[in-house]
Scaffold this motif. Structure first.
Motif, short mmCIF file in Angstrom:
data_model
loop_
_atom_site.label_atom_id
_atom_site.label_comp_id
_atom_site.label_asym_id
_atom_site.label_seq_id
_atom_site.Cartn_x
_atom_site.Cartn_y
_atom_site.Cartn_z
N ARG A 26 0.53 -0.99 0.03
CA ARG A 26 0.05 -0.19 -0.01
C ARG A 26 0.87 1.13 -0.28
NH1 ARG A 26 -5.20 -1.75 3.92
NH2 ARG A 26 -5.82 -3.54 2.94
N ARG A 27 2.18 0.94 0.68
CA ARG A 27 2.71 2.78 1.11
C ARG A 27 3.28 2.36 -0.75
NH1 ARG A 27 5.27 2.27 6.89
NH2 ARG A 27 3.77 1.98 7.69
N LEU A 28 3.76 1.81 -0.95
CA LEU A 28 4.75 1.22 -2.18
C LEU A 28 3.77 1.96 -3.30
CD1 LEU A 28 7.52 1.12 -3.96
CD2 LEU A 28 5.95 -1.44 -4.31
N PHE A 29 2.28 1.41 -3.56
CA PHE A 29 1.75 1.98 -4.55
C PHE A 29 1.31 3.55 -4.40
CE2 PHE A 29 0.15 -2.90 -4.66
CZ PHE A 29 1.63 -2.93 -5.84
N LYS A 30 1.99 3.85 -3.61
CA LYS A 30 1.39 5.68 -3.37
C LYS A 30 2.27 6.68 -4.01
CE LYS A 30 -1.11 5.23 1.12
NZ LYS A 30 -1.63 5.45 2.50
N ARG A 31 2.78 5.82 -4.14
CA ARG A 31 4.58 6.84 -4.99
C ARG A 31 3.95 7.04 -6.13
NH1 ARG A 31 9.87 4.75 -2.61
NH2 ARG A 31 10.75 6.40 -4.91
N ASP A 32 4.30 7.67 -7.23
CA ASP A 32 4.06 8.66 -8.43
C ASP A 32 4.96 7.84 -9.33
OD1 ASP A 32 5.48 10.18 -7.55
OD2 ASP A 32 4.22 11.39 -7.96
N ASN A 33 6.25 7.09 -9.18
CA ASN A 33 7.30 7.00 -9.72
C ASN A 33 7.62 4.87 -9.80
OD1 ASN A 33 8.10 6.37 -7.14
ND2 ASN A 33 10.47 7.06 -8.06
N LEU A 34 6.38 4.81 -9.59
CA LEU A 34 6.41 3.73 -10.33
C LEU A 34 6.22 3.53 -11.80
CD1 LEU A 34 3.66 1.35 -8.17
CD2 LEU A 34 5.46 1.90 -8.27
N THR A 44 1.91 -2.49 -13.63
CA THR A 44 2.96 -3.08 -12.60
C THR A 44 2.53 -3.40 -10.85
OG1 THR A 44 4.42 -1.32 -14.05
CG2 THR A 44 5.24 -1.73 -11.64
N LYS A 45 1.26 -2.11 -10.72
CA LYS A 45 0.90 -2.45 -9.22
C LYS A 45 -0.13 -4.35 -8.96
CE LYS A 45 0.43 2.20 -8.18
NZ LYS A 45 -0.85 2.89 -7.96
N GLY A 46 -0.74 -4.37 -10.36
CA GLY A 46 -0.86 -5.83 -10.49
C GLY A 46 0.04 -6.67 -10.38
N THR A 47 0.59 -6.98 -11.05
CA THR A 47 2.43 -7.98 -10.93
C THR A 47 2.73 -7.64 -10.03
OG1 THR A 47 1.97 -7.16 -13.20
CG2 THR A 47 4.40 -8.23 -12.26
N LEU A 48 3.08 -7.04 -9.20
CA LEU A 48 3.99 -6.60 -7.83
C LEU A 48 2.79 -7.63 -6.99
CD1 LEU A 48 5.15 -2.93 -7.93
CD2 LEU A 48 6.58 -5.55 -7.74
N ARG A 49 1.47 -7.05 -6.71
CA ARG A 49 0.32 -7.37 -5.46
C ARG A 49 0.43 -8.91 -6.21
NH1 ARG A 49 -3.72 -3.85 -4.88
NH2 ARG A 49 -2.28 -2.88 -3.45
N PHE A 50 0.59 -9.86 -7.64
CA PHE A 50 0.20 -11.19 -7.77
C PHE A 50 1.54 -11.29 -7.08
CE2 PHE A 50 2.08 -14.11 -11.04
CZ PHE A 50 1.52 -14.93 -10.93
N ALA A 51 2.95 -11.31 -6.98
CA ALA A 51 4.32 -12.13 -7.58
C ALA A 51 3.90 -12.04 -5.92
CB ALA A 51 5.24 -11.26 -7.89
N TRP A 52 3.60 -10.98 -4.86
CA TRP A 52 3.91 -11.43 -3.34
C TRP A 52 2.74 -11.66 -2.69
CZ3 TRP A 52 6.76 -8.41 -0.28
CH2 TRP A 52 6.77 -8.90 1.29
N HIS A 53 1.46 -12.29 -3.33
CA HIS A 53 0.48 -12.73 -2.80
C HIS A 53 1.21 -14.57 -3.04
CE1 HIS A 53 -1.24 -9.84 -0.28
NE2 HIS A 53 -0.85 -9.23 -1.09
N ILE A 54 1.02 -14.36 -4.29
CA ILE A 54 1.43 -16.40 -4.85
C ILE A 54 2.59 -17.02 -3.78
CG2 ILE A 54 3.27 -15.64 -6.83
CD1 ILE A 54 1.49 -17.53 -8.30
N THR A 55 3.22 -15.17 -2.90
CA THR A 55 4.01 -16.80 -2.25
C THR A 55 3.51 -17.38 -1.05
OG1 THR A 55 5.99 -14.98 -3.27
CG2 THR A 55 6.39 -16.56 -1.59
N SER A 56 3.03 -16.57 -0.57
CA SER A 56 1.82 -17.38 0.79
C SER A 56 0.86 -18.25 0.21
CB SER A 56 0.87 -15.97 0.99
OG SER A 56 1.54 -14.66 1.21
N LEU A 57 0.44 -18.48 -1.29
CA LEU A 57 -0.22 -19.04 -1.61
C LEU A 57 0.97 -20.45 -2.10
CD1 LEU A 57 -2.97 -20.18 -2.97
CD2 LEU A 57 -1.60 -19.37 -5.64
N ALA A 58 1.55 -20.34 -2.19
CA ALA A 58 3.14 -21.49 -2.44
C ALA A 58 2.75 -22.36 -0.89
CB ALA A 58 3.87 -20.92 -2.52
#
Length: 118
Positions: A26-34, A44-58
């Motif tokens: 959430r803090r990262l996604f508030k930045r305007d330089n992604l 970019t936000k969707g990919t980062l969120r997907f990659a983050w949560h897929i780790t938990s799924l694994a």
């Protein structure tokens, strides 16, 4: 021992997703330089969120396998090796400050001990 390892994996996955979402993503996604891919930063936000949560799924999947297939020695050794690698990465990249390395080391030891007894 495998039930404890499985519970640690589930706990780690839950904490990873919840705390990562609240304190990092959430803090990262508030930045305007992604990076803007395909016209905006939404991909970019969707990919980062997907990659983050897929780790938990694994990790949830690993937990299920430990409970459902406790006699498969190769499975136990695989989980042990992956967990040991995760512990090493956590120690190395955070200089031991991220305490996930303790949990992964425990999971590795529990699954390796069980595998040696199979």
């Amino acid at each position: 021992m495998l039930i404890i390892a499985a519970l640690l994996l589930v706990l780690c996955g839950l904490l990873h997703s919840i705390l990562g979402e609240v304190y990092l993503l959430r803090r990262l996604f508030k930045r305007d330089n992604l990076p803007q891919l395909f016209g905006s930063d939404q991909f970019t936000k969707g990919t980062l969120r997907f990659a983050w949560h897929i780790t938990s799924l694994a990790w949830f999947g690993f937990a299920a396998l430990l409970v459902l297939m406790p006699d498969a020695k190769i499975l136990l050794l695989t989980v042990s090796i992956v967990s040991a690698g995760s512990a090493i990465f956590a120690v190395y990249y955070t200089r031991g400050q991220h305490l996930a390395w303790l949990v992964f080391a425990a999971i590795s030891a529990l699954t390796l001990t069980t595998a040696m007894g199979v």
